[in-house]
Design a protein around this motif. Sequence first.
Motif, PDB file in Angstrom:
ATOM      1  N   ARG A 117      13.172  -2.843  44.408  1.00 44.73           N
ATOM      2  CA  ARG A 117      14.381  -3.659  44.278  1.00 44.73           C
ATOM      3  C   ARG A 117      15.219  -3.462  45.536  1.00 44.73           C
ATOM      4  O   ARG A 117      14.871  -2.647  46.396  1.00 44.73           O
ATOM      5  N   LYS A 178       3.195  -4.560  37.206  1.00 47.72           N
ATOM      6  CA  LYS A 178       4.628  -4.742  37.428  1.00 47.72           C
ATOM      7  C   LYS A 178       5.360  -4.369  36.149  1.00 47.72           C
ATOM      8  O   LYS A 178       5.136  -4.958  35.093  1.00 47.72           O
ATOM      9  N   LYS A 179       6.226  -3.349  36.236  1.00 51.72           N
ATOM     10  CA  LYS A 179       6.981  -2.878  35.080  1.00 51.72           C
ATOM     11  C   LYS A 179       8.454  -2.825  35.453  1.00 51.72           C
ATOM     12  O   LYS A 179       8.938  -1.809  35.955  1.00 51.72           O
ATOM     13  N   GLY A 180       9.161  -3.928  35.241  1.00 50.37           N
ATOM     14  CA  GLY A 180      10.554  -3.989  35.656  1.00 50.37           C
ATOM     15  C   GLY A 180      10.659  -3.889  37.163  1.00 50.37           C
ATOM     16  O   GLY A 180      10.056  -4.679  37.897  1.00 50.37           O
ATOM     17  N   ASP A 181      11.406  -2.905  37.641  1.00 55.59           N
ATOM     18  CA  ASP A 181      11.565  -2.711  39.081  1.00 55.59           C
ATOM     19  C   ASP A 181      10.470  -1.844  39.686  1.00 55.59           C
ATOM     20  O   ASP A 181      10.511  -1.546  40.883  1.00 55.59           O
TER      21      ASP A 181
END
Length: 250
Positions: A117, A178-181
Amino acid sequence: MRNVKLTIEYLGTNYYGWQILPGKPTVAGKITEVVEKILNHPVKLTGASRTDAGVHALGQVANFKTEKDIPLYKIQLALNGLLPPDIKIVNVEEVPLDFDARRSAQGKRYRYRVFNRKVPSPFEYKRAWFLPYELDFDAMEEAKKYLIGTYDFTSFSKADKRKQVNPVRTVNAIEILKKGDVVEFVFFGKSFLRHMVRVMTAVLVEVGKGRLRPEDVEFIREKRDRTFAPFLAPPDGLYLEKVYYGDYPY
């Protein structure tokens, strides 16, 4: 004689890797010191993987032999009571005398975590590689195909001048999640060369950034020359997640 198998979790931030190094704090050195204190005799601790400085583990495996008849649960309690808070023994079991944590392993799973991020997180400091760039997942999925299989991985490893090492390795599978950020790169293989997982991760990230094309990964691989892949992901994001004995899925 008893052969005792340990399953170990550790944060590698404060250590110069797994392997014992004179005068430097290492994970194996610290565990050996504590085991010998408990048993009151020297031990040879064999680890499944020689993780580098700063690399973490969720499932490192080691074994040692002893003639002492101390119950296993007492060994675990004593170890966790004397070890520092960044090294803990999550399981202790007795195994056949011919079990060797390194030689008996059928496969390993490594997980590399990227915190992706625009703003870093203090909770991911030294736990993941901070990358504020957008990543092209389709391109990385295409690129990983050139790393799966049996190849000479010289381009993706650090040369060890102390000994001749066969650079041919088999990568059975790579998952990109991909796990959130958080972006995770998961690698399955029987064994890996030094820095191999970190270089493969860095090359895939370069593809994700658009600085390399997916087909460039095949070109780099076939060159068998480390200078064609001058990338290295930091150790902070790498975790030895599991060592397989008889239950390897590939």
